[in-house]
Design a protein around this motif. Structure first.
Motif, short mmCIF file in Angstrom:
data_model
loop_
_atom_site.label_atom_id
_atom_site.label_comp_id
_atom_site.label_asym_id
_atom_site.label_seq_id
_atom_site.Cartn_x
_atom_site.Cartn_y
_atom_site.Cartn_z
N PHE A 24 -70.59 -28.68 -13.66
CA PHE A 24 -70.32 -30.13 -13.79
C PHE A 24 -68.93 -30.18 -14.53
CE2 PHE A 24 -75.12 -30.39 -13.18
CZ PHE A 24 -75.13 -31.64 -12.50
N LEU A 25 -68.72 -29.38 -15.54
CA LEU A 25 -67.55 -29.46 -16.21
C LEU A 25 -66.24 -28.81 -15.44
CD1 LEU A 25 -68.65 -28.09 -19.45
CD2 LEU A 25 -67.66 -30.25 -19.19
N ASN A 26 -66.46 -28.54 -14.20
CA ASN A 26 -65.32 -27.83 -13.25
C ASN A 26 -64.63 -26.78 -14.25
OD1 ASN A 26 -66.05 -29.13 -11.19
ND2 ASN A 26 -64.93 -30.96 -11.95
N VAL A 85 -69.86 -30.79 -27.97
CA VAL A 85 -70.70 -31.71 -27.84
C VAL A 85 -70.01 -32.99 -27.27
CG1 VAL A 85 -70.43 -32.83 -30.09
CG2 VAL A 85 -72.58 -32.98 -29.19
N SER A 86 -68.84 -33.07 -27.28
CA SER A 86 -68.12 -34.35 -26.57
C SER A 86 -68.11 -34.10 -25.24
CB SER A 86 -66.87 -34.39 -27.40
OG SER A 86 -66.79 -34.88 -28.55
N LEU A 87 -67.69 -32.76 -24.72
CA LEU A 87 -68.00 -32.51 -23.35
C LEU A 87 -69.20 -32.75 -22.83
CD1 LEU A 87 -65.77 -28.98 -23.60
CD2 LEU A 87 -65.20 -31.05 -22.31
N LEU A 88 -70.17 -32.39 -23.47
CA LEU A 88 -71.55 -32.38 -22.81
C LEU A 88 -71.90 -33.87 -22.75
CD1 LEU A 88 -73.65 -29.53 -24.46
CD2 LEU A 88 -72.41 -29.68 -22.45
N HIS A 89 -71.59 -34.76 -23.89
CA HIS A 89 -71.92 -35.89 -23.81
C HIS A 89 -71.32 -36.94 -22.41
CE1 HIS A 89 -74.42 -37.06 -27.44
NE2 HIS A 89 -73.51 -36.55 -27.96
N ILE A 92 -73.23 -35.84 -19.23
CA ILE A 92 -74.76 -36.23 -19.00
C ILE A 92 -74.76 -37.67 -18.81
CG2 ILE A 92 -76.91 -36.38 -20.14
CD1 ILE A 92 -76.11 -33.64 -21.55
N PRO A 93 -75.06 -38.44 -17.62
CA PRO A 93 -75.13 -39.88 -17.68
C PRO A 93 -76.12 -40.61 -18.47
CG PRO A 93 -76.01 -38.51 -15.83
CD PRO A 93 -75.71 -37.51 -16.44
N LYS A 94 -77.35 -39.95 -18.72
CA LYS A 94 -78.39 -40.53 -19.36
C LYS A 94 -77.87 -40.81 -20.90
CE LYS A 94 -80.75 -40.45 -15.94
NZ LYS A 94 -81.02 -41.53 -15.08
N SER A 95 -78.45 -41.35 -21.73
CA SER A 95 -78.34 -41.43 -23.18
C SER A 95 -78.98 -40.14 -23.69
CB SER A 95 -79.47 -42.64 -23.56
OG SER A 95 -78.82 -43.77 -23.12
N THR A 96 -78.19 -39.52 -24.55
CA THR A 96 -78.33 -38.28 -24.98
C THR A 96 -78.38 -38.20 -26.53
OG1 THR A 96 -75.93 -37.77 -24.64
CG2 THR A 96 -77.50 -36.88 -23.12
N ILE A 97 -79.04 -37.47 -27.07
CA ILE A 97 -78.91 -36.99 -28.57
C ILE A 97 -78.85 -35.56 -28.51
CG2 ILE A 97 -80.38 -36.87 -30.82
CD1 ILE A 97 -79.33 -39.73 -30.13
N ILE A 98 -78.09 -34.63 -29.17
CA ILE A 98 -77.74 -33.43 -29.27
C ILE A 98 -77.74 -32.90 -30.70
CG2 ILE A 98 -76.26 -31.65 -28.37
CD1 ILE A 98 -75.11 -33.51 -26.26
N LYS A 121 -68.11 -44.12 -18.56
CA LYS A 121 -67.27 -44.06 -19.48
C LYS A 121 -67.88 -43.63 -20.89
CE LYS A 121 -63.48 -46.78 -21.60
NZ LYS A 121 -62.84 -48.27 -21.54
N LEU A 122 -67.02 -42.72 -21.58
CA LEU A 122 -67.71 -42.30 -22.93
C LEU A 122 -66.70 -43.07 -23.93
CD1 LEU A 122 -69.65 -40.26 -24.56
CD2 LEU A 122 -67.79 -38.79 -24.41
N GLU A 123 -67.54 -44.04 -24.61
CA GLU A 123 -66.68 -44.97 -25.63
C GLU A 123 -66.53 -44.32 -26.93
OE1 GLU A 123 -67.81 -49.09 -25.46
OE2 GLU A 123 -66.51 -49.12 -23.77
#
Length: 228
Positions: A24-26, A85-89, A92-98, A121-123
């Motif tokens: 997913f991250l290429n 963690v920013s890369l993973l957020h 992942i299209p869903k709302s995530t808590i890590i 879009k990650l705000e």
């Protein structure tokens, strides 16, 4: 993540292979090496949906809160965790808590995401400082019984409020869920001024000319007054 006191129906525990993330991250070899050297394992621990919680979805033109996913990342060393963690957020299209774990300390992170023209879009990424057992007020506040369960968005934002509150407490000295946004703005402003003062002090140490030193000292004095 036991501090959330989630019901057993929300458990969805399984390992996430790093190879899945690389896809997913290429990821190039440099990014793969970053994960290999720093990340021990990644797990999906909980999944909240309307079906297992009876908490309503929230869907608007540019926001989608249809489920919340909870991940745990165990790190081999610290220092690179916020980049990962920013890369993973971001993928992942869903709302995530890590939750980020390193030995006996941990951070927890959420993100504000918007959908624009069908693209994620990650705000903003909100990650707490390292947490220990001394952060009792914060840890106690994380029980899901304290969250607003009107819908999945309000439930998610209840967690984000707590993350922001504990970040602010590191600067303001008090953990409070009152005026979270106001305290966030205040603590960010304080942190910004403190950084500016430190930068000016370094500049002062290097400056040889007295008239320029006087200007820098005047700026530092003004900023210290603003801090007060």
């Amino acid at each position: 993540m036991e501090y959330f006191n989630f019901p057993k129906e929300w458990i969805n525990s399984r390992n996430i292979p790093k190879e899945t993330l690389y896809k997913f991250l290429n990821a190039d070899e440099k990014l793969k090496k970053l994960f290999i050297e720093n990340v021990e394992r990644i797990r999906l621990e909980y999944l909240i949906t309307y079906n297992n919680s009876n908490i309503e979805k929230y869907v608007s033109e540019n926001e989608r809160y249809e489920e919340i996913q909870f991940y745990v990342i165990e790190f081999r060393k610290e220092g690179i965790e916020e980049k990962i963690v920013s890369l993973l957020h971001g993928i992942i299209p869903k709302s995530t808590i890590i939750e980020l774990r390193f030995n006996d300390i941990w951070k927890i992170s959420g993100a504000i995401k918007k959908v624009t023209n069908s693209r994620l879009k990650l705000e903003e990424v909100i990650t707490t400082p390292w947490i220990t057992n001394e952060n009792k007020e914060f840890i106690e506040s994380l029980s899901c019984r304290n969250f607003n369960s009107t819908n999945l968005k309000t439930f998610y934002n209840s967690m984000i409020d707590r993350f922001n509150a504990v970040k602010s407490s590191k600067i303001l000295g008090v953990f409070s869920l009152n005026d979270v946004e106001k305290n966030k703005e205040k603590s960010e402003k304080i942190a910004s001024i403190q950084l500016e003062i430190e930068s000016l002090k370094k500049e002062l140490n290097k400056e040889k000319y007295n008239f320029k030193r006087a200007e820098i000292i005047k700026k530092i004095k003004k900023l210290n007054e603003e801090l007060k």
